[in-house]
Design an enzyme around this catalytic site. Structure first.
Site, PDB file in Angstrom:
ATOM      1  N   LYS A 123       0.818  -1.217   0.000  1.00 53.68           N
ATOM      2  CA  LYS A 123       0.000   0.000   0.000  1.00 53.68           C
ATOM      3  C   LYS A 123       0.848   1.262   0.000  1.00 53.68           C
ATOM      4  O   LYS A 123       0.468   2.262  -0.609  1.00 53.68           O
ATOM      5  CB  LYS A 123      -0.957  -0.007   1.194  1.00 53.68           C
ATOM      6  CG  LYS A 123      -2.015  -1.082   1.043  1.00 53.68           C
ATOM      7  CD  LYS A 123      -3.263  -0.824   1.852  1.00 53.68           C
ATOM      8  CE  LYS A 123      -4.338  -1.821   1.408  1.00 53.68           C
ATOM      9  NZ  LYS A 123      -5.366  -2.026   2.408  1.00 53.68           N
ATOM     10  N   LYS A 203      -7.692 -11.235  -6.700  1.00 57.50           N
ATOM     11  CA  LYS A 203      -8.571 -11.541  -5.585  1.00 57.50           C
ATOM     12  C   LYS A 203      -9.862 -10.712  -5.741  1.00 57.50           C
ATOM     13  O   LYS A 203      -9.810  -9.561  -6.153  1.00 57.50           O
ATOM     14  CB  LYS A 203      -7.840 -11.151  -4.288  1.00 57.50           C
ATOM     15  CG  LYS A 203      -8.672 -11.301  -3.034  1.00 57.50           C
ATOM     16  CD  LYS A 203      -7.880 -10.886  -1.804  1.00 57.50           C
ATOM     17  CE  LYS A 203      -8.827 -10.582  -0.659  1.00 57.50           C
ATOM     18  NZ  LYS A 203      -8.160 -10.219   0.579  1.00 57.50           N
ATOM     19  N   LYS A 206     -14.324  -5.274  -4.379  1.00 59.60           N
ATOM     20  CA  LYS A 206     -15.315  -4.342  -4.907  1.00 59.60           C
ATOM     21  C   LYS A 206     -14.659  -3.319  -5.834  1.00 59.60           C
ATOM     22  O   LYS A 206     -15.186  -3.006  -6.896  1.00 59.60           O
ATOM     23  CB  LYS A 206     -15.991  -3.638  -3.733  1.00 59.60           C
ATOM     24  CG  LYS A 206     -17.153  -2.782  -4.162  1.00 59.60           C
ATOM     25  CD  LYS A 206     -17.815  -2.113  -2.991  1.00 59.60           C
ATOM     26  CE  LYS A 206     -18.771  -1.046  -3.498  1.00 59.60           C
ATOM     27  NZ  LYS A 206     -19.341  -0.264  -2.409  1.00 59.60           N
TER      28      LYS A 206
END
Ligand code: TRP
Length: 343
Positions: A123, A203, A206
């Site tokens: 990240k 994976k 949303k």
């Protein structure tokens, strides 16, 4: 406040804690990877299910959308069958002890350990300037878990490292300030692994749009499932397919009975069944399986006051446990100056 369930008062069952970030309505990946199992675990454990809105701020989402996402996730939790009569269901930010404990845990958490977390490494590469919250994310997660002295945490493989850190924090705290916290077990479901998205690649998530919202209308389920990537070598309908490498076939494993699955596999290998027919069966079965969820969600959407009451009640029950732990922690860490002046 409602009265305690027998297991809460008797304390014979093991306590488990888990949470999800509120990014809105839950999707197929959340369901297969977590919620499906959480619902069953309610039979055997004392369960605490959290909506971790304070973790969500490290992702830099829109503040205007966050409250709605919290409510949508709460409705999803209730719709799939997380049961406020048996479990504590609450929103992290309603129990201020989470952030307090996270701050205190900073005293026993090596920065080097935080920098080694693969999720942090991933990240932090995607942002220009790294917020300290991204680094400290697992400290708040450890606080979530240890505040309730949870025995176990059902999580996916991707959270294993964060759970190891949680154990390290507990161990270090206990060694420094005295035996306080358990070494919480990660409860990782065997044989499920990563739920691959409809793109057949990443994976399910949303944000990637490679999934199906669990509360989607039948038409939307079909729109999503229809686009799913199948065996890339099966280009024409007359090409024989390989169910064992087809993600649609893998998903059938969750929704379709064994006999039908065997027929679909045969039909795929002999090219007598096309991918679109196979997807149609999957879509119909998902629609059937999630039908009761849609109905329950409709009820809660029509009665937002009930959702609010459930979350208020959950927070109240969580707070009782959290307060006890914090008294102990403050005392051990010397954050209790009144002890020095007497009463
Ligand atoms: N980090 C977890 C995730 O991304 C969410 C989470 C926050 C969590 N606190 C937790 C999970 C405590 C289990 C226990 O999935």
């Amino acid at each position: 406040m409602r009265s305690m369930t027998p297991s809460e008062s008797s304390g014979t069952k093991k306590r488990i804690f888990s949470g999800m970030q509120p990014t809105g309505e839950a999707h197929l990946g959340n369901y297969l990877g977590a919620l499906r199992r959480w619902v069953k675990m309610q039979d055997d454990y004392d369960c605490i299910w959290c909506i971790v809105d304070q973790h969500a701020i490290t992702g830099g989402g829109d503040p205007a959308e966050l409250p709605g996402h919290v409510v949508d996730l709460a409705v999803s939790y209730l719709a799939v069958g997380l049961d406020p009569e048996r479990s504590i269901i609450f929103v992290q930010s309603d129990v201020h002890e989470h952030t307090e404990l996270a701050w205190l845990f900073n005293a026993v958490t090596p920065v080097g350990d935080l920098e080694r977390m693969t999720q942090f490494k991933d990240k932090s590469q995607r942002v220009e300037s790294i917020p300290a919250g991204l680094l400290n994310y697992p400290v708040l997660q450890a606080a979530d878990i240890l505040l309730y002295k949870a025995d176990g945490v059902p999580v996916g493989e991707d959270q294993k490292q964060h759970l190891e850190l949680t154990r390290d924090i507990a161990r270090k705290f206990n060694a420094t300030y005295g035996e306080t916290f358990p070494e919480t077990e990660p409860l990782i479901e065997r044989g499920v692994g990563r739920i691959v998205g409809l793109d057949g690649d990443a994976k399910m998530s949303k944000s990637l749009g490679n999934t199906v919202p669990i509360l989607a209308e039948p038409g939307e389920v079909w729109d999503r499932v229809r686009t799913a990537v199948t065996d890339p070598q099966r280009i024409r309908r007359s090409d024989p397919g390989r169910p064992e490498v087809c993600n649609v076939f893998t998903l059938h494993g969750f929704f379709t009975d064994e006999e039908t699955r065997a027929d679909l596999a045969d039909g795929c290998r002999s090219a007598t069944i096309g991918c679109i027919d196979c997807k149609r069966v999957l879509s119909d079965n998902i629609v059937d399986a999630f039908g009761p969820f849609r109905e329950r969600a409709e009820h809660y959407r029509a009665h937002p006051d009930e959702v609010r009451q459930i979350l208020d009640d959950g927070a109240e029950r969580a707070r009782i446990i959290a307060k006890q732990t914090m008294e102990e922690v403050r005392e051990r860490m010397g954050i209790a100056w009144r002890n020095a002046v007497g009463t």
